[in-house]
Design an enzyme around this catalytic site. Structure first.
Site, PDB file in Angstrom:
ATOM      1  N   GLU A 155       1.039  -0.994  -0.139  1.00 45.47           N
ATOM      2  CA  GLU A 155      -0.042   0.421   0.008  1.00 45.47           C
ATOM      3  C   GLU A 155       0.863   0.876   0.117  1.00 45.47           C
ATOM      4  OE1 GLU A 155      -2.749  -1.224   3.316  1.00 45.47           O
ATOM      5  OE2 GLU A 155      -3.776  -1.878   2.169  1.00 45.47           O
ATOM      6  N   GLU A 314      -5.039  -8.628  -1.246  1.00 43.23           N
ATOM      7  CA  GLU A 314      -6.433  -8.179  -0.085  1.00 43.23           C
ATOM      8  C   GLU A 314      -7.721  -8.621  -0.048  1.00 43.23           C
ATOM      9  OE1 GLU A 314      -4.803  -5.713   3.061  1.00 43.23           O
ATOM     10  OE2 GLU A 314      -2.827  -6.138   2.305  1.00 43.23           O
TER      11      GLU A 314
HETATM   12  C1  GAL Z   1      -4.486  -3.536   4.601  1.00 41.74           C
HETATM   13  C2  GAL Z   1      -2.748  -3.850   4.516  1.00 41.74           C
HETATM   14  C3  GAL Z   1      -2.303  -4.774   5.368  1.00 41.74           C
HETATM   15  C4  GAL Z   1      -4.064  -5.010   7.131  1.00 41.74           C
HETATM   16  C5  GAL Z   1      -5.247  -4.904   5.784  1.00 41.74           C
HETATM   17  C6  GAL Z   1      -5.771  -5.532   7.558  1.00 41.74           C
HETATM   18  O1  GAL Z   1      -4.407  -1.791   4.015  1.00 41.74           O
HETATM   19  O2  GAL Z   1      -2.191  -3.542   3.509  1.00 41.74           O
HETATM   20  O3  GAL Z   1      -1.419  -5.326   6.447  1.00 41.74           O
HETATM   21  O4  GAL Z   1      -3.299  -4.187   7.948  1.00 41.74           O
HETATM   22  O5  GAL Z   1      -4.697  -3.703   6.178  1.00 41.74           O
HETATM   23  O6  GAL Z   1      -6.719  -4.919   7.358  1.00 41.74           O
END
Ligand code: GAL
Length: 681
Positions: A155, A314
């Site tokens: 990110e 993710e």
């Molecule tokens: C994302 C991040 C992850 C984790 C996740 C939790 O923004 O890339 O490492 O923190 O959020 O929702």
């Protein structure tokens, strides 16, 4: 047509972020992980995202044995690896020895070590250390048979106001304005409030302690931050391009991330990936409305590289821990959100995270395996079911969405609109305005791309460009050419007021030649109070009929040679033109001078789609539709987000991709269900 993202894998990818470095003293857990991954049909994991303090616990002391053993083991069990570079979070020794790696706030405060995603993008020390680490990764793992993708940083994005960033900003400006301070003074209109600069060295980044009133400066700072981040990205990407040219590269993007123009980052990577965390099952909106918001993001990501699918890097199968209210994803929602990812052009479904950690900030963040450590949980069963479904959908890989319509959502325009000291601070709502247009397309089952104003318009027959306040060089001409060759364009109030350094056009808005395209000019713009309403009434000879409500903004326009379709119904400008169209070449340019309601915009679009012969879907409320295709087949996706049976109707015969059943004519969808119909083209 499209191609598979990873030719050596004949499956949709299913898996997620895996942090075995947190469990190196528990070999039993690592062994159990592999067993459970296989049970859940997991075929990929992302390793190494935040493992720098383990792989290099002190400067130059490397420990990659554990990583190699885990990658080997995963691969032996049919699970591939996406390997991340660890630059998203720095070990303590690094910040201690190289404090310039840490960012400085806009108030000039140099931060302390801690957290993550907070490095200075200009720090040469940090860039060198990151490259050293990347060389290690490329040398040790670049030819590992299980490696399929490099994942740069995490990110990525961070604004810094240190002296190095200040100097680089000045260097960037010198380059941009040909080392000519008068050119910059003119472009930023600095004679205002006596703000002329004598030389580039006087220029500070915009902050609330100093200069914030020069829009050109504010915008160039944002452009610089994007450029500086791209430089940081290239610093990493170039290591892998040189050492492992056959392994593709990504970096994971975020939902409407305000600080960067992702179109510039997208050019440096091979695959777009992003992290999706909508507020599913909130009390404020229906599940379908939440899904529409998520679809907007998916489609924007897909549109960054239209010739290939994107990756969902993710998501979460249950709940996050950072929303205001961390609601569980209700039964069935995980499957629907998975089908939505595929429907919008994604070829992977990945989670943060595989297993919950025992401590620290994300110990309660949802995961496939929680502290119970069992597979007979609701969440695990959901993931297992989704994994089994994905295993049966391999043929979707590489299929594409081929829309004939596009929505212009331009990040630089967004920055300019939001910074403009005009209209109302409370109701500019540029993203929301674009989303409302997107939703109209969605409700009618018309696929579209979401593009920046500088993109190639040739694939499209319809373009909607709401509030295109800033016209970058060449955009007005490209829009004119688009219309002349037969395209239909819809623009709105607040179009073409400024050029790309935010200087107003003289002689009338919309400027740069668009006055001629639309056959009108804007004389004034009225900002309404939140509860105020005006209306637009379509005139007798317009193909669109009815009276519709408008709020927030009414532009007062003078029509030259356009056809007036609708007039205002209230106030001192009652009876003056509000919606117009002008034919130009083979196409048409619509101008909607007020923030008209969705019903009004839908009627205009219905007219356009009909003339352009763009097919619509008759969809029940709460059902989402998309299409993907290859040379031989099309795949049509229906997702019913409602708790009721819904009937869809299809003109062509197809088969249900998951059951093989024939789908034809009227078809009843179960509550909270999805359907993927395959048809021979
Ligand atoms: C994302 C991040 C992850 C984790 C996740 C939790 O923004 O890339 O490492 O923190 O959020 O929702």
């Amino acid at each position: 047509m499209g191609k598979k993202l990873f030719p050596k894998i004949d499956q949709i990818l299913h898996g997620g972020d895996y942090n075995p470095e947190q469990w190196l003293d528990r070999p039993d857990i690592l062994e159990e992980d592999i067993r459970l991954m296989k049970q859940a049909h997991v075929n990929v994991v992302t390793l190494g995202v935040f493992s720098w303090s383990v792989t290099e616990p002190s400067e130059g002391e490397y420990h990659f044995e554990w990583l190699k053993e885990i990658m080997d083991n995963l691969y032996a069990n049919g699970i591939y690896t996406i390997l991340a570079t660890p630059s998203g979070a720095r070990p303590a020794w690094l910040d201690e020895k190289y404090p310039d790696a840490i960012r400085t706030s806009s108030k000039g405060v140099h931060h302390l070590h801690g957290q993550r995603h907070n490095n200075c993008m200009s720090s040469q020390n940090y860039k060198t250390l990151v490259r050293k680490m990347d060389h290690q990764l490329a040398d040790r793992f670049g030819s590992h048979p299980g490696l399929i993708l490099w994942h740069i940083d995490n990110e990525i994005g961070s604004e810094c106001f240190c002296q190095q960033c200040r100097s680089r900003f000045q260097m960037y400006l010198k380059e941009k304005y040909d080392n000519d301070i008068d050119k910059l003074n003119h472009a930023w209109w600095t004679t205002f409030w006596s703000h002329r600069f004598n030389n580039f060295e006087q220029i500070d980044p915009p902050t609330s302690l100093g200069e914030k009133s020069i829009h050109g400066l504010n915008l160039d700072w944002k452009r610089f931050t994007t450029w500086n981040t791209v430089e940081f990205l290239i610093n990493e990407v170039s290591v892998f391009r040189e050492k492992t040219p056959d392994i593709p590269i990504t970096t994971n993007f975020m939902h409407l991330y305000p600080a960067l123009d992702y179109t510039k980052l997208a050019k440096e990577i091979d695959v777009i990936s992003w992290d999706s965390y909508p507020r599913w099952n909130t009390a404020e909106e229906s599940l379908y409305d939440t899904a529409l918001g998520n679809a907007f993001d998916h489609v924007m990501m897909r549109s960054f590289k239209k010739d290939r699918p994107f990756m969902l890097m993710e998501s979460v199968p249950s709940l996050v821990n950072w929303h205001d209210f961390n609601k569980l994803k209700r039964p069935g929602v995980h499957k629907l959100s998975t089908v939505q990812t595929l429907a919008c052009g994604g070829d992977t479904v990945q989670y943060f995270q595989w297993r919950k950690g025992r401590g620290s900030y994300e110990q309660y963040h949802g995961a496939v395996i929680d502290h119970l450590g069992r597979s007979d949980t609701r969440v695990f069963r959901d993931v297992e079911e989704v994994g089994a479904m994905l295993a049966g959908l391999s043929e979707l890989q590489g299929t594409l969405t081929l829309p004939r319509a596009a929505l212009i959502y331009d990040q630089e325009n967004k920055w300019a609109v939001e910074d403009a000291a005009a209209l109302s601070k409370k109701t500019k709502n540029y993203p929301e305005t674009c989303m409302r247009i997107f939703n109209i397309f969605e409700r009618n089952g018309v696929d579209l791309d979401i593009i920046s104003s500088e993109e190639d318009y040739s694939p499209y027959d319809v373009i909607v460009a709401p509030m295109l306040y800033m016209l970058k060089d060449g955009v007005a001409q490209a829009l004119t050419d688009f219309v002349k060759r037969g395209g239909q364009l819809v623009a709105t109030y607040f179009t073409g007021y400024v050029n790309e350094t935010t200087l107003c056009y003289l002689g009338g808005f919309p400027g740069d030649g668009l006055m001629e395209l639309f056959g009108l000019y804007a004389e004034e713009i009225d900002t309404l109070y939140p509860k105020e309403r005006n209306g637009v009434c379509f005139t007798g000879n317009s193909p669109i009929q009815g009276t519709y409500s408008v709020k927030d903004y009414c532009e007062l326009i003078q029509v030259q040679d356009a056809q007036v379709l609708a007039e205002y119904t209230e106030d001192f400008y009652k009876g003056t033109p509000a919606v117009t169209v002008k034919e130009s070449g083979k196409g048409k340019a619509y101008y909607v001078a007020a923030r008209a309601d969705e019903d009004c915009m839908e009627h205009i679009l219905l007219q356009i789609w009909e003339e352009q012969k763009i097919p619509l879907q008759k969809l029940p409320v709460g059902v989402e539709y998309h299409k993907r295709e290859n040379e031989t087949y099309s795949y049509e996706f229906y997702i019913n987000y409602t708790e009721e049976l819904q009937t869809i109707s299809r003109e062509t015969k197809g088969i249900d991709c998951l059951t093989g059943a024939v789908v034809e004519g009227e078809y009843q969808m179960e509550p909270m269900s999805s359907l993927i119909v395959k048809c021979k083209k």
